[in-house]
Design an enzyme around this catalytic site. Sequence first.
Site, PDB file in Angstrom:
ATOM      1  N   ASN A 147       0.821  -1.215   0.000  1.00 18.10           N
ATOM      2  CA  ASN A 147       0.000   0.000   0.000  1.00 18.10           C
ATOM      3  C   ASN A 147       0.849   1.257   0.000  1.00 18.10           C
ATOM      4  O   ASN A 147       1.982   1.264   0.503  1.00 18.10           O
ATOM      5  CB  ASN A 147      -0.890   0.061   1.254  1.00 18.10           C
ATOM      6  CG  ASN A 147      -2.140  -0.776   1.131  1.00 18.10           C
ATOM      7  OD1 ASN A 147      -2.492  -1.260   0.066  1.00 18.10           O
ATOM      8  ND2 ASN A 147      -2.810  -0.951   2.250  1.00 18.10           N
ATOM      9  N   THR A 201      -2.077 -11.129  20.647  1.00 19.73           N
ATOM     10  CA  THR A 201      -1.493  -9.864  21.068  1.00 19.73           C
ATOM     11  C   THR A 201      -2.552  -9.027  21.775  1.00 19.73           C
ATOM     12  O   THR A 201      -3.709  -8.980  21.346  1.00 19.73           O
ATOM     13  CB  THR A 201      -0.915  -9.093  19.871  1.00 19.73           C
ATOM     14  OG1 THR A 201      -1.932  -8.902  18.882  1.00 19.73           O
ATOM     15  CG2 THR A 201       0.238  -9.863  19.248  1.00 19.73           C
ATOM     16  N   GLY A 230      -2.098  -5.589  22.992  1.00 19.52           N
ATOM     17  CA  GLY A 230      -1.767  -4.182  23.128  1.00 19.52           C
ATOM     18  C   GLY A 230      -0.853  -3.935  24.312  1.00 19.52           C
ATOM     19  O   GLY A 230       0.170  -4.608  24.482  1.00 19.52           O
ATOM     20  N   THR A 260       0.527   2.226  14.060  1.00 20.32           N
ATOM     21  CA  THR A 260       0.107   1.614  12.791  1.00 20.32           C
ATOM     22  C   THR A 260       0.745   0.250  12.531  1.00 20.32           C
ATOM     23  O   THR A 260       0.061  -0.697  12.167  1.00 20.32           O
ATOM     24  CB  THR A 260       0.405   2.551  11.611  1.00 20.32           C
ATOM     25  OG1 THR A 260      -0.191   3.818  11.849  1.00 20.32           O
ATOM     26  CG2 THR A 260      -0.135   1.980  10.318  1.00 20.32           C
ATOM     27  N   GLY A 287       1.516  -4.312  15.258  1.00 19.14           N
ATOM     28  CA  GLY A 287       1.164  -5.715  15.118  1.00 19.14           C
ATOM     29  C   GLY A 287       1.957  -6.408  14.029  1.00 19.14           C
ATOM     30  O   GLY A 287       2.370  -7.571  14.181  1.00 19.14           O
ATOM     31  N   ASP A 288       2.193  -5.721  12.916  1.00 19.29           N
ATOM     32  CA  ASP A 288       2.976  -6.297  11.827  1.00 19.29           C
ATOM     33  C   ASP A 288       4.421  -6.527  12.253  1.00 19.29           C
ATOM     34  O   ASP A 288       5.044  -7.531  11.889  1.00 19.29           O
ATOM     35  CB  ASP A 288       2.938  -5.377  10.609  1.00 19.29           C
ATOM     36  CG  ASP A 288       1.536  -5.219  10.051  1.00 19.29           C
ATOM     37  OD1 ASP A 288       0.727  -6.147  10.190  1.00 19.29           O
ATOM     38  OD2 ASP A 288       1.250  -4.148   9.471  1.00 19.29           O
TER      39      ASP A 288
END
Length: 301
Positions: free
Chosen positions: A10, A215, A217, A243, A246-247
């Site tokens: 993206n 996960t 947070g 953003t 998590g990745d």
Amino acid sequence: MKVLCFGSLNIDYVYSVDHFVAKGETLSSTGLQVFTGGKGLNQSIALAKAGTEVYHAGAIGPDGKFLLEAMEQAGVNTEYVAVLANDRTGNAIIQRDKEGDNCILLYGGTNQLITKEQVDSVLSHFSMGDYLVLQNEINQLYYIMEKAHEKGMVIVLNPSPMNEKILTLPLEYVNIFMLNEVEAGQILNCGSEEKHGQLAEKLLEKFPGATVVLTLGDKGSICIDGNSQLSQGAFKVSVADTTAAGDTFTGFFIGGLLSGKPKQEVMKEASAAAAIACSRPGAAPSIPAVEEVRAFLLVRA
């Protein structure tokens, strides 16, 4: 053993705002930044920065060629990315507020133009025991999972962004689930009253051959399989942008597993990498190198 990330690429347009825009509201942003992004691209870069040899497959338009350059600079092999001459690259409109939280509007673009012919061509270069990392921002996921399972590849699924399409996939083929508590609850059709450990245990009951990584947070993470259940706390940092957190966790977790480290150490390094990513603006540019993660952990020891 090779790692293939078949996923999205993206262009991220990040708008800085005082608060998220409401229905019927016109809001002026205080800034605009353009970043490389897409959960697939982010996870490929995280895998590469964790020290893993990773191949990326997906599709872009001519406007997205700078995404390939960014991945290659991070060490990702991009030979399986198709460039579609007449289509636009997927993009994201991201609102980022003063606390560093975000909300995201996606346009699929070329991420939704993957063909079965491309899948067959890409997977012909991989075999039993190779890892396949997937998210939910491209089309043909069912076909990709089916063909990868036939080959005996190890399938890693991050079901994000979560929607009804995930529930139509052959989830019984997944070897490793990487997901948050909301996604876990939606897969299980559970209410929010479920405790974290119970969510992980119920997912394992539903998919007994899998490893489940949940996960949470700022509450950390849980890893459970048929042999053990481990937990890891989150590292506190000043948050700039969540953003790619998590990745980043996903890339460093899978990369750590492939390096042969104990799972508890892998979870600690993945948590540290995600914390560093949260402390920086942007998606892919916020992902740290493994050397930064080690230095961070030395300070926090």
